[in-house]
Scaffold this motif. Structure first.
Motif, PDB file in Angstrom:
ATOM      1  N   VAL A   1       0.853  -1.186   0.000  1.00 25.38           N
ATOM      2  CA  VAL A   1       0.000   0.000   0.000  1.00 25.38           C
ATOM      3  C   VAL A   1       0.889   1.236   0.000  1.00 25.38           C
ATOM      4  CG1 VAL A   1      -1.751   1.328   1.238  1.00 25.38           C
ATOM      5  CG2 VAL A   1      -1.836  -1.169   1.272  1.00 25.38           C
ATOM      6  N   CYS A   2       0.615   2.153  -0.923  1.00 20.98           N
ATOM      7  CA  CYS A   2       1.345   3.422  -0.996  1.00 20.98           C
ATOM      8  C   CYS A   2       0.392   4.569  -0.703  1.00 20.98           C
ATOM      9  CB  CYS A   2       1.965   3.599  -2.384  1.00 20.98           C
ATOM     10  SG  CYS A   2       2.949   5.105  -2.559  1.00 20.98           S
ATOM     11  N   LEU A   3       0.786   5.457   0.181  1.00 17.32           N
ATOM     12  CA  LEU A   3       0.014   6.649   0.525  1.00 17.32           C
ATOM     13  C   LEU A   3       0.701   7.869  -0.085  1.00 17.32           C
ATOM     14  CD1 LEU A   3      -0.626   5.926   4.311  1.00 17.32           C
ATOM     15  CD2 LEU A   3      -1.990   5.200   2.358  1.00 17.32           C
ATOM     16  N   ILE A   4      -0.076   8.716  -0.735  1.00 14.69           N
ATOM     17  CA  ILE A   4       0.463   9.888  -1.434  1.00 14.69           C
ATOM     18  C   ILE A   4      -0.172  11.137  -0.853  1.00 14.69           C
ATOM     19  CG2 ILE A   4       0.777  10.997  -3.678  1.00 14.69           C
ATOM     20  CD1 ILE A   4       0.128   8.154  -4.878  1.00 14.69           C
ATOM     21  N   ASP A   5       0.654  12.078  -0.381  1.00 10.32           N
ATOM     22  CA  ASP A   5       0.146  13.277   0.262  1.00 10.32           C
ATOM     23  C   ASP A   5       0.402  14.543  -0.545  1.00 10.32           C
ATOM     24  OD1 ASP A   5      -1.167  12.478   2.694  1.00 10.32           O
ATOM     25  OD2 ASP A   5       0.783  11.790   3.393  1.00 10.32           O
TER      26      ASP A   5
ATOM     27  N   SER B   1       1.814  12.693 -10.080  1.00  7.40           N
ATOM     28  CA  SER B   1       2.024  13.734 -11.098  1.00  7.40           C
ATOM     29  C   SER B   1       0.932  14.788 -11.030  1.00  7.40           C
ATOM     30  CB  SER B   1       2.064  13.109 -12.496  1.00  7.40           C
ATOM     31  OG  SER B   1       3.173  12.254 -12.644  1.00  7.40           O
ATOM     32  N   MET B   2      -0.327  14.343 -10.910  1.00  5.63           N
ATOM     33  CA  MET B   2      -1.423  15.305 -10.800  1.00  5.63           C
ATOM     34  C   MET B   2      -1.344  16.075  -9.497  1.00  5.63           C
ATOM     35  SD  MET B   2      -4.035  16.858 -11.973  1.00  5.63           S
ATOM     36  CE  MET B   2      -4.672  15.979 -13.411  1.00  5.63           C
ATOM     37  N   GLY B   3      -1.025  15.396  -8.398  1.00  4.56           N
ATOM     38  CA  GLY B   3      -0.923  16.084  -7.120  1.00  4.56           C
ATOM     39  C   GLY B   3       0.141  17.158  -7.120  1.00  4.56           C
TER      40      GLY B   3
ATOM     41  N   GLU C   1       9.976  16.146  -4.768  1.00  3.60           N
ATOM     42  CA  GLU C   1       8.762  16.700  -4.165  1.00  3.60           C
ATOM     43  C   GLU C   1       7.677  15.667  -3.853  1.00  3.60           C
ATOM     44  OE1 GLU C   1       8.811  19.731  -3.188  1.00  3.60           O
ATOM     45  OE2 GLU C   1      10.652  20.319  -4.213  1.00  3.60           O
ATOM     46  N   GLY C   2       7.847  14.448  -4.337  1.00  3.62           N
ATOM     47  CA  GLY C   2       6.837  13.431  -4.070  1.00  3.62           C
ATOM     48  C   GLY C   2       6.780  13.055  -2.598  1.00  3.62           C
ATOM     49  N   LYS C   3       5.561  13.046  -2.041  1.00  3.56           N
ATOM     50  CA  LYS C   3       5.361  12.724  -0.621  1.00  3.56           C
ATOM     51  C   LYS C   3       4.733  11.339  -0.520  1.00  3.56           C
ATOM     52  CE  LYS C   3       4.641  17.636   0.338  1.00  3.56           C
ATOM     53  NZ  LYS C   3       3.624  18.657   0.716  1.00  3.56           N
ATOM     54  N   LEU C   4       5.570  10.343  -0.347  1.00  2.00           N
ATOM     55  CA  LEU C   4       5.126   8.945  -0.345  1.00  2.00           C
ATOM     56  C   LEU C   4       5.367   8.319   1.021  1.00  2.00           C
ATOM     57  CD1 LEU C   4       6.669   7.760  -3.738  1.00  2.00           C
ATOM     58  CD2 LEU C   4       4.370   8.636  -3.345  1.00  2.00           C
TER      59      LEU C   4
END
Length: 270
Positions: free
Chosen positions: A180-184, A224-226, A264-267
């Motif tokens: 499970v991956c959570l993206i903020d 990418s959209m976030g 910048e990705g918040k995973l």
């Protein structure tokens, strides 16, 4: 290879391959979906007549199905195209827009999932809850459900359906049934612009067209959209609103780089 590196590689592959992404999608957002695929480096085609979808799928790297504005003609085309895609090994990405709002939407989503077994299903929390057989509050095609338990729902449904499940919301959740991956990343203003969910699905489809790692592709499209939403919002000046934001959202996707994704990705992971 760590997932951030895989995401960056996916973006590079899109730029190199310009994968053809076949859409049978809704008429509210069809132009935005085409433009977002172009902006990230893919090649969109929006063919929905049953007389040509079989041939078109033969050229495609991924097939995106979106039930936002259903009619009997496009339902038939989705099934024909989807069955051909499965025969050819072309990934199917389903966006069950508004499932649960009407019997037609619910029955159609169930049939598409049952007969096509999509590689990725991307929806909001209400939509995914409906697919999971849980009670969900909806208003038209918008979600009124909170995100409590979203990781559990995504993981369980992924196992049940054999699909990557992606839930977009304040915190996005992607699961393949084992991880499970959570993206903020993202900004609430994305919810004020029609079609950002549909465009996210198109981005997921574009990444799926460039790699066979569909779990990473789902994470990559959503992040990418976030990130684009964050960048576009940060650029707004006093007096500018959702019209300017919408235009800059496309610019932000167009200018997205592997370096931005990596930095910048918040995973987070569960």
């Amino acid at each position: 290879m760590e997932i951030r590196e895989k995401i960056c590689t996916g973006l590079k592959l899109i730029k190199e391959k310009s994968p053809l992404i076949h859409h049978i999608t809704n008429y509210v957002t069809v132009n935005d979906c085409a433009n977002i695929v172009l902006a990230i480096g893919g090649s969109p085609v929006m063919a929905d007549d049953s007389a040509e979808v079989t041939e078109m799928v033969g050229f495609a790297s991924a097939l995106v199905l979106n039930i936002g504005t259903l009619n009997t003609r496009t339902i038939e085309s989705m099934l024909i195209a989807g069955l051909k895609a499965k025969e050819l090994g072309v990934p199917v990405i389903l966006d069950p827009v508004g499932v649960g709002a009407t019997k037609l939407r619910t029955d159609t989503a169930d049939k598409l999932i049952r007969e096509l077994k999509p590689e990725v299903i991307r929806g909001n929390m209400s939509e995914i809850k409906v697919l999971a057989g849980l009670e969900a509050a909806i208003k038209g095609v918008d979600s009124l459900a909170d995100e409590h338990g979203s990781s559990v729902v995504a993981k369980k449904l992924a196992i049940e359906l054999g699909s990557i499940i992606a839930i977009t919301g304040k915190t996005d959740v992607v699961s393949d049934g084992s991880q499970v991956c959570l993206i903020d990343n993202g900004h609430r203003i994305l919810g004020d612009v029609t079609g950002t969910g549909c465009m996210t699905t198109s981005l997921v489809g574009t990444f799926c067209g460039a790699t066979k790692d569909y779990y990473t592709a789902a994470v990559a499209g959503i992040i990418s959209m976030g990130l684009a939403g964050e960048i576009a919002h940060a650029s707004l000046r006093h007096g500018e609103g959702i019209g300017t934001f919408r235009a800059r959202l496309f610019d932000s996707i167009y200018n997205l780089t592997p370096e931005i994704l990596a930095k910048e990705g918040k995973l987070n992971y569960e």
